[in-house]
Design a protein around this motif. Structure first.
Motif, PDB file in Angstrom:
ATOM      1  N   CYS A  47     -35.516  -1.268 -15.279  1.00 51.20           N
ATOM      2  CA  CYS A  47     -36.333  -1.126 -16.473  1.00 51.20           C
ATOM      3  C   CYS A  47     -36.214   0.262 -17.085  1.00 51.20           C
ATOM      4  N   CYS A  84     -41.776  -1.675 -12.473  1.00 47.42           N
ATOM      5  CA  CYS A  84     -41.423  -3.087 -12.335  1.00 47.42           C
ATOM      6  C   CYS A  84     -41.385  -3.544 -10.884  1.00 47.42           C
ATOM      7  N   CYS A 125     -39.379   0.591  -7.808  1.00 43.35           N
ATOM      8  CA  CYS A 125     -39.787   1.147  -9.107  1.00 43.35           C
ATOM      9  C   CYS A 125     -41.298   1.129  -9.236  1.00 43.35           C
ATOM     10  N   CYS A 127     -35.324   4.056 -12.832  1.00 45.13           N
ATOM     11  CA  CYS A 127     -35.163   2.663 -12.397  1.00 45.13           C
ATOM     12  C   CYS A 127     -33.936   2.055 -13.061  1.00 45.13           C
TER      13      CYS A 127
HETATM   14 ZN   LIG Z   1     -38.310  -0.615 -12.936  1.00 46.29          ZN
END
Ligand SMILES: [Zn+2]
Ligand SMILES: [Mg+2]
Ligand SMILES: [Zn+2]
Ligand SMILES: [Zn+2]
Lengths: 883, 92
Positions: free
Chosen positions: A151, A102, A99, A148
């Motif tokens: 997140c 994150c 990601c 993602c």
């Molecule tokens: Zn993420």
């Protein structure tokens, strides 16, 4: 349990910035290399702390001189991070699969668990191939994710522009990710996710692929050289390091003074460029770094890569001691197991011989002789391991002290076993063991019969020789690699060692029906063959005592040997024999060791002739019997050829006037047919062949007429003038050299010359040469040669012949390079396969490749020309007759 | 041209050598005889038409009996695996 000091595994990783700093003895901060006195500047690329390399220099770090100083690394703190080119692909993989916000692997929590479990299981089972595929699967799956799962951040496509630029394709447009941003993202990837992607976070954290600190290799890695002019010349790597430091310092200055972003970017890019070319100066997509002279700099990659690189050139291709190389030349008086070694070489190559009560006297003599006088010795190794060079000692005194426990490195002498090799070593019979014969002069000598396995000739070929140094190596060489153990080739289970050229014509002449030998002849021939048995009874008593060649051969055949085979000369229809009562004598019959009828030629004694006399001798009586036959009998063939005065000359190719006229007639006739075809084509009456244009059809038909049909007709017309008394025919029919087509070409006509299967058409506009009218399609204008070599070619014909001949040369050049590369690839892929005792073929790790070697478990070398058993031969052997 | 797809059994096709699934007992015996773990056998992917026709599952071992010009008949074994390089197929 791993033994002491034994390597059980090797692990490769990436140096972390901390490790680089920790192993560094100093930071390298200035691009100035030497001061005004020519001394290295501290903190420069040639800092003395990077290791001692000058004679008598003492290393300030370890206190050693250059002989024992291992060299020490320095480091450069980079003002801004840069991508390591060699890892750009891996970085790309990490960016795509994780990601952007994150940093976690873009795979849902439960799936992650599942994969982790699976990988753990595969690891325990040791299934590394399957593991690799699982990693690949996870990568693909994660990269395909556009959101993602952790997140919820939207993900963009990340593009790598070679060699090191990354772009993120957002909705608002494509944006470049600078190395600092890339590194930031990589830092966020959790260790667990790195493992899932096939990485090892302990040995290679992804962010370590973006450099913040650059190691500076020791001076010994990049020594400067002193030119004759007294000017010091630095290594390419040092040059590159200077560039890097200069650019790095400038960049730091710009950052400190708060220069505009664009200028900083520019300097940053330059630093990236220098670091990249330092690692790899052939990275695709960037300009190569050059010297001021225009010479291309060598990066670290260039030191390792390719044929002359560290791996292939220095590690795989290491030069070895106890080896020699020189030109080869023939010696038919040597055994096929022997090699003639020049005395100069025998004085340098040595064999270590342990002193025993039984050889001490002999070894003393050798020590006294010393390195200059052959046979002597070069070194003595004392029981404590000290090596004494006999050049510089009182040899008489040393010889006295010689006692069991000493080792003498004595000169090579007759009877030693050595390995002999000719490149390119394409198959195992390119390296065979020979027994040494020390001879005068400067070339290696070998028996002509062993030319085929090495593919050697004597037009300047050189060969290598290696002296095994251990008892085990010598025993293996003698038992497994000796030439006689390789008379049969593993390629197809037929003899590869055997007669060639004048051995074959000599054998034919000797065994020919019309050859009658006097007592003197027989004595001479049996003499060269080293015959020691009873003198044979003459075959003919009136009008005088005469012997036949067949009788002499019989003396050397085993007494229970049966053999029947059509001779090579019998492959021509006119000379074929159907049964034993045949006037052509082209059926070879040996019964109970008695050579009854037929002539020996390529089919019986030649090399690469399976199911031949030699083949059955090897198979049924062992290699040494066959080898002795080759060493003794084959010498008679050569001697008889010399006695006979076998020769070939111009006159053997001359045709009588009548035949010449006939040939001219045939040529004219075919040429007229060609003209007719051309007329027909011009009138538009020619029917195109299926799938071909009109022009192609015309060309095909002309080639048909002028090459195949014409040459066949000519050959037919001239054969009556040549018979088996003609040496050219003897050579062609027995398989010694040449073929009937060559004969036609020499005596009568060369015929149509072609390039890529077509008549010659290129050159000038619409014509081949300025001697012809444009658009001339006639035979002469397109490479037809109406003469043979006896008559001679006219200049135009000679040009066409050279043009067509060139094609063959270029073809071979291209073919050898291509097949060489293929061979390399195949050997790399197959070298570790082995046949286990249960008959399966496996990798070293136990994976099965074949359940039974070659499906049938047959070793081709031990097979009868590919078959496990040749029933016909077994019957022939038992009942003494071939059915 | 409209064409009805006929379901033919590829195992019966002349050019397809004889394939058969080993029973667990046979499999154990084979592995013992060769002294190997199943993954050390050559692999065949679950997506292979012949594996589908045999209704074999990952972990099964298949015996293939081929006609051989040199040996008359040659026997080989394949270990059925999931091909992880084709993500669209069922999970790992
Ligand atoms: Zn993420
Ligand atoms: Mg040559
Ligand atoms: Zn040192
Ligand atoms: Zn005949």
């Amino acid at each position: 349990m791993p033994g002491k000091g034994r390597i059980t595994s090797i692990k490769f990783g990436i140096l972390s910035p901390d490790e680089i700093r920790k192993m560094s003895v100093t930071a390298i901060i200035t691009n100035e290399v030497y001061d005004n006195d020519g001394m290295p500047i501290d903190g420069g690329p040639m800092d003395r702390r990077l290791g001692a390399i000058e004679p008598r220099e003492v290393c300030p770090v370890c206190g050693n001189t250059r002989d024992s100083c291992p060299g020490h690394f320095g480091h450069i703190e980079l003002a801004k991070p840069v991508i390591h080119v060699s890892f750009a692909k891996h970085i790309h993989m990490y960016l795509r699969t994780t990601c952007r916000v994150c940093g976690r692997l873009k795979i849902s929590e439960e799936e992650r668990k599942k994969y982790m479990e699976l990988l753990k299981n595969l690891d325990e089972l040791g299934l590394k191939y399957l593991k690799k595929r699982v990693h690949e699967y996870i990568r693909r799956k994660a990269a395909a994710q556009t959101k993602c799962p952790h997140c919820g951040a939207k993900q963009y496509k990340i593009r790598l522009e070679k060699p090191y630029t990354f772009y993120e394709e957002r909705e608002e447009g494509v944006r470049r990710l600078n190395p600092a941003e890339v590194r930031k993202r990589l830092e966020k990837i959790p260790n667990e996710d790195v493992r899932l992607l096939g990485g090892d976070p302990n040995e290679a954290r992804p962010e370590w692929m973006v450099l913040t600190v650059l190691p500076v290799p020791p001076r010994a890695v990049r020594p400067s050289i002193l030119l004759e002019t007294g000017i010091r010349s630095e290594d390419d790597l040092t040059h590159k390091l200077v560039d890097i430091i200069r650019s790095n310092n400038r960049l730091r200055e710009l950052l400190d003074t708060g220069a505009p972003n664009a200028i900083i970017e520019e300097e940053w890019n330059l630093l990236q460029y220098h670091v990249t070319t330092y690692f790899d100066n052939q990275a695709p997509g960037i300009a190569v770094a050059k010297h001021r002279s225009g010479k291309v700099l060598k990066g670290i990659t260039q030191r390792l890569k390719g044929k002359e690189g560290r791996f292939r050139g220095n590690l795989s291709g290491k030069r070895v001691d106890f080896s020699a190389r020189t030109v080869i030349s023939p010696d038919p008086n040597l055994s096929i197991n022997e090699v003639g070694v020049p005395i100069d070489i025998a004085r340098i190559l040595t064999v270590p011989e342990r002193v025993t009560p039984w050889n001490v006297d002999e070894l003393r003599r050798l020590v006294i002789n010393g390195p200059e006088k052959w046979p002597g010795a070069n070194y003595v190794i004392k029981p404590d391991g000290r090596k004494i060079n006999l050049k510089y000692v009182d040899r008489k005194a040393l010889a006295e002290t010689l006692a069991p426990g000493y080792i003498v490195e004595r000169h090579l002498k007759d009877g030693d076993i050595v390995l002999f090799n000719r490149q390119p070593s394409l198959h195992r019979i390119s390296i065979m063991a020979h027994v040494v014969r020390v001879l005068p002069y400067k070339t290696f000598r070998l028996n002509l019969l062993v030319c085929p396995p090495y593919n050697a000739d004597f037009d300047g070929d050189e060969m290598n020789l290696h002296v095994p140094q251990g008892e085990e190596a010598r025993a293996e060489a003698r038992l497994l690699m000796l030439v006689e153990k390789h008379i049969l080739t593993p390629r197809y289970g037929g003899p590869i060692i055997g007669g060639l050229q004048d051995y074959i014509s000599g054998a034919f002449l000797l065994t020919n029906k019309s050859t009658l030998l006097t007592r003197e002849d027989v004595i001479e021939l049996l003499g060269v063959a080293g015959y020691e048995g009873e003198f044979p009874e003459p075959a003919i008593l009136k009008p005088g005592s005469y012997w036949t060649g067949k009788q002499l051969i019989s003396l050397f055949l085993p007494k229970d040997f049966n053999y029947k085979r059509l001779a090579k000369i019998g492959s021509a229809a006119a000379l074929r024999c159907i049964d034993e009562d045949c006037p052509h004598d082209s059926l070879v019959v040996v019964k109970k060791g008695e050579f009854l009828i037929g002539v020996l030629d390529k089919a019986s004694i030649g090399h690469e002739a399976p199911e031949s006399l030699i083949h059955w001798l090897v198979k049924e009586y062992g290699e040494d019997t066959a080898r002795l036959f080759m060493d003794y009998v084959y010498k008679m063939f050569l001697r008889f050829s010399e006695k006979y005065g076998f020769t070939m000359g111009y006159t053997h190719l001359l045709l009588p006037r009548k035949a010449r006229e006939k040939v001219k007639e045939i040529i004219l006739e075919k040429k007229n047919e060609v003209y007719e075809l051309i007329e027909k084509y011009k009138r538009g009456e020619l029917e195109p062949r299926p799938g071909r244009t009109l022009e192609e059809t015309l060309e095909d038909e002309i080639i048909d007429l002028l090459s195949k049909k014409l040459l066949d007709a000519v050959a037919e017309a001239i054969t009556p003038y040549f018979n088996l008394t003609n040496p050219v025919i003897i050579m062609a029919r027995t398989g010694a050299r040449g073929n009937p087509v060559n004969l036609t070409q020499m005596a009568a006509i060369l015929g149509q010359q072609t390039i890529r299967g077509k008549r010659i058409s290129r050159g000038y506009h619409n014509r081949t040469l300025p001697h012809f009218k444009p658009g001339d399609l006639g035979p002469e204008a397109r490479g037809f040669i109406a003469h043979g070599f006896v008559e001679g070619l006219n200049p135009i014909e000679m040009f066409f012949h050279a043009a067509a001949g060139r094609e063959g040369l270029t073809d071979t050049a291209v073919r050898t390079s291509q097949s060489g590369y293929m061979q390399r690839r195949l050997i790399n892929a197959l070298q570790d396969l082995r046949v286990e005792y249960d008959g399966t073929v496996r990798l070293p790790t136990g994976e099965i490749v074949q359940f039974r070697y070659g499906e049938d478990g047959v070793d081709p070398m031990k097979s009868d020309h590919g078959e496990a058993v040749k029933i016909d031969r077994v019957i022939e052997k038992v009942i003494g007759w071939r059915i | 041209m409209p064409q009805k797809t006929h379901h033919i059994n590829i195992l019966e096709h002349e050019l397809v050598p004889k394939h058969e699934k080993l029973t667990p007992q046979e499999a154990v015996q084979l592995l013992k005889q060769l002294g190997i773990k199943p993954a050390q056998l050559p692999w065949i992917t679950i997506d292979d038409p012949v594996v589908k026709a045999l209704k074999a599952k990952p972990g099964d071992i298949i015996r293939i009996i081929r006609k051989s010009p040199t040996a008359g008949e040659s026997i080989a074994y394949r270990y059925v695996v999931v091909d992880t390089l084709q993500p669209k197929k069922r999970g790992v």
